[in-house]
Design a protein around this motif. Structure first.
Motif, PDB file in Angstrom:
ATOM      1  N   ALA A  74      -8.857  28.541  55.263  1.00 33.83           N
ATOM      2  CA  ALA A  74      -7.752  29.286  54.637  1.00 33.83           C
ATOM      3  C   ALA A  74      -7.114  30.310  55.571  1.00 33.83           C
ATOM      4  CB  ALA A  74      -8.263  29.968  53.371  1.00 33.83           C
ATOM      5  N   ARG A 131     -12.158  34.633  50.600  1.00 33.73           N
ATOM      6  CA  ARG A 131     -13.200  35.666  50.610  1.00 33.73           C
ATOM      7  C   ARG A 131     -12.762  36.972  51.271  1.00 33.73           C
ATOM      8  NH1 ARG A 131     -14.793  30.637  51.047  1.00 33.73           N
ATOM      9  NH2 ARG A 131     -16.169  29.857  49.419  1.00 33.73           N
ATOM     10  N   GLN A 158     -10.110  22.179  55.452  1.00 33.98           N
ATOM     11  CA  GLN A 158     -10.679  22.488  54.138  1.00 33.98           C
ATOM     12  C   GLN A 158      -9.556  22.897  53.189  1.00 33.98           C
ATOM     13  OE1 GLN A 158     -14.616  24.899  54.565  1.00 33.98           O
ATOM     14  NE2 GLN A 158     -13.376  25.391  56.357  1.00 33.98           N
ATOM     15  N   ASN A 159      -8.384  23.136  53.751  1.00 30.70           N
ATOM     16  CA  ASN A 159      -7.274  23.651  52.951  1.00 30.70           C
ATOM     17  C   ASN A 159      -6.652  22.549  52.109  1.00 30.70           C
ATOM     18  OD1 ASN A 159      -7.805  25.992  54.326  1.00 30.70           O
ATOM     19  ND2 ASN A 159      -6.108  25.741  55.777  1.00 30.70           N
ATOM     20  N   GLU A 164     -18.971  18.526  44.162  1.00 24.10           N
ATOM     21  CA  GLU A 164     -18.378  17.192  44.380  1.00 24.10           C
ATOM     22  C   GLU A 164     -18.410  16.859  45.871  1.00 24.10           C
ATOM     23  OE1 GLU A 164     -15.276  16.559  40.719  1.00 24.10           O
ATOM     24  OE2 GLU A 164     -14.463  17.611  42.470  1.00 24.10           O
ATOM     25  N   MET A 165     -18.481  15.604  46.197  1.00 20.87           N
ATOM     26  CA  MET A 165     -18.582  15.152  47.587  1.00 20.87           C
ATOM     27  C   MET A 165     -17.226  15.316  48.284  1.00 20.87           C
ATOM     28  SD  MET A 165     -20.351  14.017  49.987  1.00 20.87           S
ATOM     29  CE  MET A 165     -21.822  13.121  49.560  1.00 20.87           C
ATOM     30  N   ASN A 182     -18.715  29.784  55.138  1.00 20.07           N
ATOM     31  CA  ASN A 182     -19.500  29.935  53.904  1.00 20.07           C
ATOM     32  C   ASN A 182     -19.803  28.614  53.227  1.00 20.07           C
ATOM     33  OD1 ASN A 182     -20.048  32.704  52.550  1.00 20.07           O
ATOM     34  ND2 ASN A 182     -18.095  32.988  53.599  1.00 20.07           N
TER      35      ASN A 182
HETATM   36  C1  BV8 Z   1     -21.080  19.187  48.331  1.00 19.94           C
HETATM   37  C2  BV8 Z   1     -11.285  23.192  47.107  1.00 19.94           C
HETATM   38  C3  BV8 Z   1     -22.691  17.575  47.964  1.00 19.94           C
HETATM   39  C4  BV8 Z   1     -10.983  23.897  45.872  1.00 19.94           C
HETATM   40  C5  BV8 Z   1     -13.362  24.075  47.970  1.00 19.94           C
HETATM   41  C6  BV8 Z   1     -25.609  22.769  51.856  1.00 19.94           C
HETATM   42  C7  BV8 Z   1     -25.186  21.447  52.061  1.00 19.94           C
HETATM   43  C8  BV8 Z   1     -24.290  20.835  51.183  1.00 19.94           C
HETATM   44  C9  BV8 Z   1     -23.787  21.567  50.091  1.00 19.94           C
HETATM   45  C10 BV8 Z   1     -24.181  22.857  49.899  1.00 19.94           C
HETATM   46  C11 BV8 Z   1     -25.087  23.471  50.777  1.00 19.94           C
HETATM   47  N1  BV8 Z   1     -25.276  24.728  50.340  1.00 19.94           N
HETATM   48  C12 BV8 Z   1     -24.530  24.947  49.239  1.00 19.94           C
HETATM   49  C13 BV8 Z   1     -23.868  23.832  48.926  1.00 19.94           C
HETATM   50  C14 BV8 Z   1     -22.975  23.655  47.778  1.00 19.94           C
HETATM   51  C15 BV8 Z   1     -21.538  24.058  48.046  1.00 19.94           C
HETATM   52  C16 BV8 Z   1     -21.399  25.260  48.921  1.00 19.94           C
HETATM   53  O1  BV8 Z   1     -21.207  25.163  50.120  1.00 19.94           O
HETATM   54  N2  BV8 Z   1     -21.476  26.432  48.323  1.00 19.94           N
HETATM   55  C17 BV8 Z   1     -21.324  27.658  49.068  1.00 19.94           C
HETATM   56  C18 BV8 Z   1     -20.440  28.628  48.296  1.00 19.94           C
HETATM   57  C19 BV8 Z   1     -22.702  28.216  49.369  1.00 19.94           C
HETATM   58  N3  BV8 Z   1     -20.808  22.958  48.649  1.00 19.94           N
HETATM   59  C20 BV8 Z   1     -20.255  22.027  47.836  1.00 19.94           C
HETATM   60  O2  BV8 Z   1     -20.378  22.034  46.633  1.00 19.94           O
HETATM   61  C21 BV8 Z   1     -19.466  20.925  48.502  1.00 19.94           C
HETATM   62  N4  BV8 Z   1     -19.921  19.673  47.979  1.00 19.94           N
HETATM   63  O3  BV8 Z   1     -21.787  19.705  49.132  1.00 19.94           O
HETATM   64  O4  BV8 Z   1     -21.402  18.048  47.685  1.00 19.94           O
HETATM   65  C22 BV8 Z   1     -22.890  16.360  47.202  1.00 19.94           C
HETATM   66  C23 BV8 Z   1     -23.897  15.534  47.612  1.00 19.94           C
HETATM   67  C24 BV8 Z   1     -24.088  14.388  46.935  1.00 19.94           C
HETATM   68  C25 BV8 Z   1     -23.283  14.079  45.850  1.00 19.94           C
HETATM   69  C26 BV8 Z   1     -22.278  14.920  45.450  1.00 19.94           C
HETATM   70  C27 BV8 Z   1     -22.078  16.077  46.112  1.00 19.94           C
HETATM   71  C28 BV8 Z   1     -17.990  20.970  48.150  1.00 19.94           C
HETATM   72  C29 BV8 Z   1     -17.360  22.207  48.716  1.00 19.94           C
HETATM   73  C30 BV8 Z   1     -15.850  22.151  48.484  1.00 19.94           C
HETATM   74  C31 BV8 Z   1     -15.478  23.066  47.369  1.00 19.94           C
HETATM   75  N5  BV8 Z   1     -14.033  23.195  47.320  1.00 19.94           N
HETATM   76  N6  BV8 Z   1     -12.040  24.106  47.912  1.00 19.94           N
HETATM   77  C32 BV8 Z   1      -9.944  24.943  46.111  1.00 19.94           C
HETATM   78  O5  BV8 Z   1      -9.413  25.120  47.221  1.00 19.94           O
HETATM   79  O6  BV8 Z   1      -9.650  25.601  45.096  1.00 19.94           O
HETATM   80  S1  BV8 Z   1     -14.157  25.206  48.959  1.00 19.94           S
HETATM   81  C33 BV8 Z   1     -13.129  26.488  49.406  1.00 19.94           C
HETATM   82  O7  BV8 Z   1     -13.868  27.210  50.399  1.00 19.94           O
HETATM   83  C34 BV8 Z   1     -11.865  26.064  50.102  1.00 19.94           C
HETATM   84  O8  BV8 Z   1     -11.797  24.694  50.439  1.00 19.94           O
HETATM   85  C35 BV8 Z   1     -11.940  26.821  51.398  1.00 19.94           C
HETATM   86  O9  BV8 Z   1     -11.211  26.255  52.384  1.00 19.94           O
HETATM   87  C36 BV8 Z   1     -13.393  26.748  51.629  1.00 19.94           C
HETATM   88  C37 BV8 Z   1     -13.925  27.576  52.729  1.00 19.94           C
HETATM   89  O10 BV8 Z   1     -13.318  28.824  52.663  1.00 19.94           O
HETATM   90  P1  BV8 Z   1     -12.501  29.274  53.961  1.00 19.94           P
HETATM   91  O11 BV8 Z   1     -11.420  28.290  54.214  1.00 19.94           O
HETATM   92  O12 BV8 Z   1     -13.458  29.526  55.073  1.00 19.94           O
HETATM   93  O13 BV8 Z   1     -11.815  30.609  53.465  1.00 19.94           O
HETATM   94  P2  BV8 Z   1     -12.473  32.065  53.435  1.00 19.94           P
HETATM   95  O14 BV8 Z   1     -11.578  32.932  52.642  1.00 19.94           O
HETATM   96  O15 BV8 Z   1     -13.915  31.957  53.068  1.00 19.94           O
HETATM   97  O16 BV8 Z   1     -12.430  32.531  54.969  1.00 19.94           O
HETATM   98  C38 BV8 Z   1     -11.169  32.730  55.598  1.00 19.94           C
HETATM   99  C39 BV8 Z   1     -11.440  33.100  57.041  1.00 19.94           C
HETATM  100  O17 BV8 Z   1     -10.182  33.259  57.689  1.00 19.94           O
HETATM  101  C40 BV8 Z   1     -12.187  34.415  57.191  1.00 19.94           C
HETATM  102  O18 BV8 Z   1     -13.216  34.260  58.154  1.00 19.94           O
HETATM  103  C41 BV8 Z   1     -11.116  35.391  57.711  1.00 19.94           C
HETATM  104  O19 BV8 Z   1     -11.661  36.340  58.594  1.00 19.94           O
HETATM  105  C42 BV8 Z   1     -10.189  34.460  58.433  1.00 19.94           C
HETATM  106  N7  BV8 Z   1      -8.812  34.937  58.515  1.00 19.94           N
HETATM  107  C43 BV8 Z   1      -8.125  35.695  57.611  1.00 19.94           C
HETATM  108  N8  BV8 Z   1      -6.871  35.919  58.059  1.00 19.94           N
HETATM  109  C44 BV8 Z   1      -6.753  35.279  59.252  1.00 19.94           C
HETATM  110  C45 BV8 Z   1      -7.980  34.658  59.544  1.00 19.94           C
HETATM  111  N9  BV8 Z   1      -8.192  33.963  60.674  1.00 19.94           N
HETATM  112  C46 BV8 Z   1      -7.161  33.884  61.549  1.00 19.94           C
HETATM  113  N10 BV8 Z   1      -5.955  34.451  61.337  1.00 19.94           N
HETATM  114  C47 BV8 Z   1      -5.712  35.148  60.211  1.00 19.94           C
HETATM  115  N11 BV8 Z   1      -4.514  35.722  60.015  1.00 19.94           N
END
Ligand code: BV8
Length: 245
Positions: free
Chosen positions: A19, A31, A99-100, A162-163, A188
């Motif tokens: 994002a 976040r 991821q976006n 979801e996958m 994250n």
């Molecule tokens: C799954 C769509 C398995 C919706 C999103 C270990 C392994 C596998 C899974 C897991 C695991 N541990 C936990 C899990 C489960 C979970 C997970 O990861 N949970 C987290 C919270 C702990 N994962 C899942 O559920 C995934 N599925 O693993 O399925 C499976 C296996 C078998 C069968 C079935 C399923 C699915 C994850 C996807 C969820 N959907 N988005 C929507 O968009 O509404 S996730 C969501 O977070 C977005 O996609 C987003 O892109 C993503 C990550 O966030 P970021 O893009 O990083 O954004 P964030 O705000 O966090 O950070 C922004 C960064 O930009 C910051 O660092 C900031 O400093 C920086 N920034 C800010 N401004 C600027 C900048 N950088 C440069 N310039 C700037 N100007």
């Protein structure tokens, strides 16, 4: 360590974005203090259970974001455009995994592009899987044109639990790339946050470009920090100089 010492123009490049790359185009991150998860709970709007429990709330959450994405003010920024240009000149090929769910990479010129968490611009029937584009707001009263079911139309977006999409293609690219670059993601969310380790295990040089150190910063061989619209074009210029040298 420097780019020139670690990669050559024939190396395939894999880029992962989050994002942060769209922040300067006016779309919120998740976040940051003013981010999406500061106003909404994941379990209320971004899981299959939430959709089953309260489809109107979930559809409303994405309808607002889809409208924001369609706002005339929201345009691809210099970082999106630099990545589009990179794909055009890099001999080894570039795969952009985002991821976006916004459409700014395609509008910024990227073509070899995977939306691993889906796309706001597409709508899917939860019953038959039919995929349609160009819909404005999704409403629970909508009927699927393919199977006739009602109340099953949802955003073509990957929710938590979801996958993610095209994981086989992503895994193959991570296993054979020479350069892995992570841009604008906090590290994250898995499995995306694990891609750097997969690439590095297979010998890729790994670089993080972000506003600040992500959770996975120590996993990268190089990190450059600042706004994406500044550090991404500079990075792409260095790659272009490599090709021309
Ligand atoms: C799954 C769509 C398995 C919706 C999103 C270990 C392994 C596998 C899974 C897991 C695991 N541990 C936990 C899990 C489960 C979970 C997970 O990861 N949970 C987290 C919270 C702990 N994962 C899942 O559920 C995934 N599925 O693993 O399925 C499976 C296996 C078998 C069968 C079935 C399923 C699915 C994850 C996807 C969820 N959907 N988005 C929507 O968009 O509404 S996730 C969501 O977070 C977005 O996609 C987003 O892109 C993503 C990550 O966030 P970021 O893009 O990083 O954004 P964030 O705000 O966090 O950070 C922004 C960064 O930009 C910051 O660092 C900031 O400093 C920086 N920034 C800010 N401004 C600027 C900048 N950088 C440069 N310039 C700037 N100007």
């Amino acid at each position: 360590m420097s780019l020139r010492e670690n990669i050559s123009p024939s190396d395939p490049i894999v880029i992962l974005t989050g994002a942060g790359i769209s922040k300067e185009s006016g779309l919120q991150t998740f976040r940051d203090p003013d981010g999406i998860w500061a106003k909404h709970k994941i379990e209320d709007v971004a899981t299959p259970q939430a959709f089953a429990r309260d489809p109107d709330a979930v559809l409303g959450f994405y309808n607002v974001r889809r409208a924001q994405m369609g706002d005339a003010e929201v345009q691809p920024n210099a970082a999106h455009q630099a990545l589009g240009a990179l794909e055009g000149f890099w001999p080894g090929g570039v795969l952009l995994v985002t991821q976006n769910i916004d459409d700014l990479h395609a509008r910024g010129g990227s073509r070899n592009l995977i939306h691993m968490h889906g796309e706001l611009a597409k709508t899917r029937c939860n019953e038959c899987g039919d995929l349609v584009g160009g819909i404005g707001n999704i409403e629970t009263a909508m009927t699927c044109a393919q199977c006739g079911a009602t109340g099953t139309m949802r955003p073509h977006v990957v929710w938590f639990g979801e996958m993610p999409l095209e994981m086989d293609r992503i895994g193959a690219a991570l296993g054979s790339c020479g350069l892995f670059v992570s841009i604008g993601t906090s590290g994250n969310v898995y499995p995306a946050a694990g891609f750097v380790q997969e690439a590095r295990t297979h010998g890729a040089y790994t670089v993080e470009l972000n506003l600040e150190e992500s959770l996975g910063a120590s996993l990268f061989q190089e990190g450059r920090y600042g706004p994406a619209t500044e550090i991404v074009p500079t990075f792409v210029d260095e790659l272009q100089a490599l090709v021309q040298s």
